[in-house]
Write an enzyme that holds these catalytic residues in place. Structure first.
Site, PDB file in Angstrom:
ATOM      1  N   LYS A 162      -0.127   6.898   8.765  1.00  0.00           N
ATOM      2  CA  LYS A 162      -0.592   8.072   9.522  1.00  0.00           C
ATOM      3  C   LYS A 162      -1.270   7.554  10.776  1.00  0.00           C
ATOM      4  O   LYS A 162      -2.494   7.438  10.824  1.00  0.00           O
ATOM      5  CB  LYS A 162      -1.631   8.852   8.707  1.00  0.00           C
ATOM      6  CG  LYS A 162      -1.105   9.890   7.761  1.00  0.00           C
ATOM      7  CD  LYS A 162      -2.280  10.714   7.228  1.00  0.00           C
ATOM      8  CE  LYS A 162      -1.943  11.379   5.921  1.00  0.00           C
ATOM      9  NZ  LYS A 162      -3.129  11.930   5.243  1.00  0.00           N
ATOM     10  N   ASP A 207      -1.624  10.734  -5.006  1.00  0.00           N
ATOM     11  CA  ASP A 207      -2.148  11.809  -5.840  1.00  0.00           C
ATOM     12  C   ASP A 207      -3.134  12.708  -5.108  1.00  0.00           C
ATOM     13  O   ASP A 207      -3.639  12.371  -4.031  1.00  0.00           O
ATOM     14  CB  ASP A 207      -2.873  11.223  -7.048  1.00  0.00           C
ATOM     15  CG  ASP A 207      -4.240  10.644  -6.671  1.00  0.00           C
ATOM     16  OD1 ASP A 207      -4.317   9.889  -5.680  1.00  0.00           O
ATOM     17  OD2 ASP A 207      -5.236  10.978  -7.332  1.00  0.00           O
ATOM     18  N   VAL A 247      -0.603  14.299   1.791  1.00  0.00           N
ATOM     19  CA  VAL A 247       0.691  14.167   1.107  1.00  0.00           C
ATOM     20  C   VAL A 247       0.497  13.669  -0.326  1.00  0.00           C
ATOM     21  O   VAL A 247      -0.479  12.971  -0.628  1.00  0.00           O
ATOM     22  CB  VAL A 247       1.640  13.206   1.868  1.00  0.00           C
ATOM     23  CG1 VAL A 247       2.029  13.776   3.205  1.00  0.00           C
ATOM     24  CG2 VAL A 247       1.016  11.825   2.044  1.00  0.00           C
ATOM     25  N   ASP A 255      -4.049   5.117   6.326  1.00  0.00           N
ATOM     26  CA  ASP A 255      -4.578   6.336   6.932  1.00  0.00           C
ATOM     27  C   ASP A 255      -5.571   5.915   8.025  1.00  0.00           C
ATOM     28  O   ASP A 255      -5.159   5.585   9.135  1.00  0.00           O
ATOM     29  CB  ASP A 255      -5.203   7.139   5.783  1.00  0.00           C
ATOM     30  CG  ASP A 255      -5.713   8.494   6.190  1.00  0.00           C
ATOM     31  OD1 ASP A 255      -5.201   9.067   7.145  1.00  0.00           O
ATOM     32  OD2 ASP A 255      -6.642   9.001   5.537  1.00  0.00           O
ATOM     33  N   GLU A 265       0.828  -1.212   0.000  1.00  0.00           N
ATOM     34  CA  GLU A 265       0.000   0.000   0.000  1.00  0.00           C
ATOM     35  C   GLU A 265       0.855   1.250   0.000  1.00  0.00           C
ATOM     36  O   GLU A 265       1.972   1.245   0.524  1.00  0.00           O
ATOM     37  CB  GLU A 265      -0.847   0.021   1.294  1.00  0.00           C
ATOM     38  CG  GLU A 265      -2.320  -0.122   1.147  1.00  0.00           C
ATOM     39  CD  GLU A 265      -3.051   0.965   0.389  1.00  0.00           C
ATOM     40  OE1 GLU A 265      -2.502   1.560  -0.550  1.00  0.00           O
ATOM     41  OE2 GLU A 265      -4.210   1.205   0.738  1.00  0.00           O
TER      42      GLU A 265
HETATM   43  P1  IMP Z   1      -7.542   4.552   4.462  1.00  0.00           P
HETATM   44  O1  IMP Z   1      -8.522   3.597   3.893  1.00  0.00           O
HETATM   45  O2  IMP Z   1      -8.214   5.676   5.219  1.00  0.00           O
HETATM   46  O3  IMP Z   1      -6.436   3.919   5.256  1.00  0.00           O
HETATM   47  O4  IMP Z   1      -6.892   5.321   3.251  1.00  0.00           O
HETATM   48  C1  IMP Z   1      -6.082   4.677   2.360  1.00  0.00           C
HETATM   49  C2  IMP Z   1      -6.095   5.339   1.005  1.00  0.00           C
HETATM   50  O5  IMP Z   1      -6.468   6.725   1.048  1.00  0.00           O
HETATM   51  C3  IMP Z   1      -4.701   5.337   0.467  1.00  0.00           C
HETATM   52  O6  IMP Z   1      -4.455   4.155  -0.261  1.00  0.00           O
HETATM   53  C4  IMP Z   1      -4.665   6.569  -0.398  1.00  0.00           C
HETATM   54  O7  IMP Z   1      -5.109   6.252  -1.693  1.00  0.00           O
HETATM   55  C5  IMP Z   1      -5.638   7.513   0.239  1.00  0.00           C
HETATM   56  N1  IMP Z   1      -4.964   8.511   1.080  1.00  0.00           N
HETATM   57  C6  IMP Z   1      -5.014   8.615   2.429  1.00  0.00           C
HETATM   58  N2  IMP Z   1      -4.282   9.655   2.868  1.00  0.00           N
HETATM   59  C7  IMP Z   1      -3.737  10.213   1.758  1.00  0.00           C
HETATM   60  C8  IMP Z   1      -2.831  11.329   1.555  1.00  0.00           C
HETATM   61  O8  IMP Z   1      -2.375  12.034   2.470  1.00  0.00           O
HETATM   62  N3  IMP Z   1      -2.501  11.584   0.256  1.00  0.00           N
HETATM   63  C9  IMP Z   1      -2.951  10.846  -0.802  1.00  0.00           C
HETATM   64  N4  IMP Z   1      -3.782   9.797  -0.643  1.00  0.00           N
HETATM   65  C10 IMP Z   1      -4.171   9.491   0.622  1.00  0.00           C
END
Ligand code: IMP
Length: 174
Positions: free
Chosen positions: A128, A156, A150, A100, A96
């Site tokens: 994060k 992106d 970021v 986040d 990955e």
């Molecule tokens: P999660 O499901 O909240 O853990 O988010 C994961 C996905 O969100 C990542 O694979 C990214 O595609 C996107 N994402 C989360 N934070 C960022 C960031 O700061 N910049 C760009 N994409 C992010």
């Protein structure tokens, strides 16, 4: 919206990739390993990671989308999930770009386990921890980052900035 400071340089990324591949190699040895890269964000990381292995390693990709701009849409769309034949009995490492809230990797890990994987671990370029909502085991992490949006090295903002060689903060985003 403007590109902010460099959080992780190209050189730092290259060193961290070597380090996590050593950790992965210590754990898996020459045993079975299938890298599953989460597109599109992990495109750069997957390419560098697999080429850092001192032995042959198999890879495939999966497509997951949940973001528009800097906001998660809440709903995760998963495309081109591997077939049970590709996954059954395999040791899988989900690759990955960033963990986040943890929603994406936790859903993907469940789906891959349901396809019959023997083990599922996660390798992420960025983490994060302050944003975590889902309890996920992240076995291999290159860098922890603060709660800022970021971009770069695959990550992106609405399709932009993926091609940066380094990871940068994006400022003034709505
Ligand atoms: P999660 O499901 O909240 O853990 O988010 C994961 C996905 O969100 C990542 O694979 C990214 O595609 C996107 N994402 C989360 N934070 C960022 C960031 O700061 N910049 C760009 N994409 C992010």
């Amino acid at each position: 919206m403007t590109l902010g400071k460099v959080l992780v340089s190209e050189r730092d990324i290259a060193q961290a990739v070597e380090r996590v591949v050593e950790e992965i190699t210590q754990d898996y040895g020459d045993g079975d390993l299938l890298l599953v890269g989460v597109m599109d964000g992990a495109v750069c990381f997957l390419a560098d990671l697999m080429r850092a292995f001192p032995r042959s390693v198999e890879m495939t990709t999966i497509r997951a989308t949940s973001y528009e701009g800097t906001e998660s849409l809440g709903e995760l769309t998963v495309n081109n999930l591997p077939t049970p034949e590709q996954i059954r009995g395999r040791h899988v490492l989900i690759v990955e770009d960033i963990v986040d809230t943890g929603a994406t990797v936790s859903v993907l890990a469940q789906k891959i386990e349901a396809l019959g994987a023997t083990s599922v671990n996660v390798c992420a370029l960025l983490n994060k921890p302050s944003r975590r909502e889902h309890d996920v085991e992240t076995a291999y992490i290159c860098f922890d980052v603060p709660d800022v949006f970021v971009v770069g090295y695959g990550l992106d903002y609405n399709g932009e900035f993926r091609n940066l060689r380094e990871v940068r903060e994006l400022s003034n985003v709505e």
